[in-house]
Design a protein around this motif. Sequence first.
Motif, PDB file in Angstrom:
ATOM      1  N   ILE A   1      36.046  44.323  43.437  1.00 57.36           N
ATOM      2  CA  ILE A   1      36.534  44.483  42.074  1.00 57.36           C
ATOM      3  C   ILE A   1      37.982  44.986  42.100  1.00 57.36           C
ATOM      4  O   ILE A   1      38.297  45.951  42.802  1.00 57.36           O
ATOM      5  CB  ILE A   1      35.686  45.503  41.286  1.00 57.36           C
ATOM      6  CG1 ILE A   1      34.182  45.225  41.474  1.00 57.36           C
ATOM      7  CG2 ILE A   1      36.089  45.498  39.817  1.00 57.36           C
ATOM      8  CD1 ILE A   1      33.701  43.930  40.895  1.00 57.36           C
ATOM      9  N   MET A   2      38.855  44.319  41.339  1.00 58.49           N
ATOM     10  CA  MET A   2      40.232  44.780  41.242  1.00 58.49           C
ATOM     11  C   MET A   2      40.309  45.899  40.216  1.00 58.49           C
ATOM     12  O   MET A   2      39.862  45.749  39.074  1.00 58.49           O
ATOM     13  CB  MET A   2      41.167  43.639  40.849  1.00 58.49           C
ATOM     14  CG  MET A   2      42.637  44.047  40.906  1.00 58.49           C
ATOM     15  SD  MET A   2      43.759  42.627  40.804  1.00 58.49           S
ATOM     16  CE  MET A   2      43.504  42.165  39.090  1.00 58.49           C
ATOM     17  N   GLY A   3      40.888  47.037  40.624  1.00 57.77           N
ATOM     18  CA  GLY A   3      41.007  48.181  39.733  1.00 57.77           C
ATOM     19  C   GLY A   3      42.103  47.998  38.713  1.00 57.77           C
ATOM     20  O   GLY A   3      42.707  46.919  38.584  1.00 57.77           O
ATOM     21  N   SER A   4      42.406  49.072  37.967  1.00 57.68           N
ATOM     22  CA  SER A   4      43.405  48.990  36.907  1.00 57.68           C
ATOM     23  C   SER A   4      44.798  48.701  37.455  1.00 57.68           C
ATOM     24  O   SER A   4      45.656  48.166  36.752  1.00 57.68           O
ATOM     25  CB  SER A   4      43.420  50.287  36.089  1.00 57.68           C
ATOM     26  OG  SER A   4      43.582  51.401  36.942  1.00 57.68           O
ATOM     27  N   GLY A   5      45.037  49.073  38.715  1.00 60.27           N
ATOM     28  CA  GLY A   5      46.290  48.708  39.357  1.00 60.27           C
ATOM     29  C   GLY A   5      46.084  47.420  40.130  1.00 60.27           C
ATOM     30  O   GLY A   5      45.639  46.424  39.576  1.00 60.27           O
ATOM     31  N   SER A   6      46.393  47.441  41.404  1.00 62.66           N
ATOM     32  CA  SER A   6      46.149  46.267  42.245  1.00 62.66           C
ATOM     33  C   SER A   6      45.175  46.574  43.370  1.00 62.66           C
ATOM     34  O   SER A   6      44.955  45.743  44.245  1.00 62.66           O
ATOM     35  CB  SER A   6      47.479  45.756  42.837  1.00 62.66           C
ATOM     36  OG  SER A   6      48.334  45.303  41.801  1.00 62.66           O
ATOM     37  N   SER A   7      44.611  47.768  43.351  1.00 62.00           N
ATOM     38  CA  SER A   7      43.662  48.149  44.399  1.00 62.00           C
ATOM     39  C   SER A   7      42.375  47.339  44.264  1.00 62.00           C
ATOM     40  O   SER A   7      41.952  46.996  43.162  1.00 62.00           O
ATOM     41  CB  SER A   7      43.339  49.640  44.304  1.00 62.00           C
ATOM     42  OG  SER A   7      44.496  50.424  44.482  1.00 62.00           O
TER      43      SER A   7
END
Length: 251
Positions: free
Chosen positions: A96-102
Amino acid sequence: MSRYGNYGGFGEYESKAQKLAKSKKKIAALKKKNPDIEPILIEGRLLARTWWGKAWNANLEKYSDLSNRLERGRSYVRNGSILDLQIHAGYITAQIMGSGSSIYKCRVDISPLSEKTWQIIKKQSSGSIASIGELLSGKFPKEMQELFAAKSDGLFPASSEIKKSCDCPDYASLCKHLAATLYGIGARFDHKPELIFTLRGIDSSELVSAVVESHKDDLISRAKKANKERQLKLKDKQLSKLFDIDFEMPD
């Protein structure tokens, strides 16, 4: 102006279109490394469209320990943040891609369906499902839908049968990434409903076999009658050809 700009420390605002575009870019990059990834990309706002997907989601929302935090994952699904979701026998893995790019890795373990429950489902389904195609299309009687979706002894897992883990820094029992994963499972069932049987460790063909078994005597009787009629018609045609007389029996 604060050092965070106008967004209260949450970074620059991104529209849904921008988030989706970023997700697709990330998916393309991942596919270069692993062409077997299976992202979840939905159209519109509906998280599920078929009976199987809707039933999975409805089951999750029955349990207060899940429903109170599931909302956190809906926007992630709609924004294409599920870069990969794989369903196996007994467990699901997701990126899952977080709110940033992590990118965060999630795993959901599901207990196998008990043999007792499976036998009950097969027995009560007997005579109501004609084919695998009918079963997987969700076009079966309403009473069977209610049986499959029963809270205590249906096909879908109870909250206590779901174990979850995510490598993100959020220590909540159900973080946004796990919430997205759970809804992503329903979206996957929209296209591959047979995976619910894989996930619970059961064979869907046994349901149809139970129908055949319950009507075995009737099916054998019909087959014998049909075969006898075919033999009589063949004999009539042979006599007609031999004597040039129409011996064919009326229908």
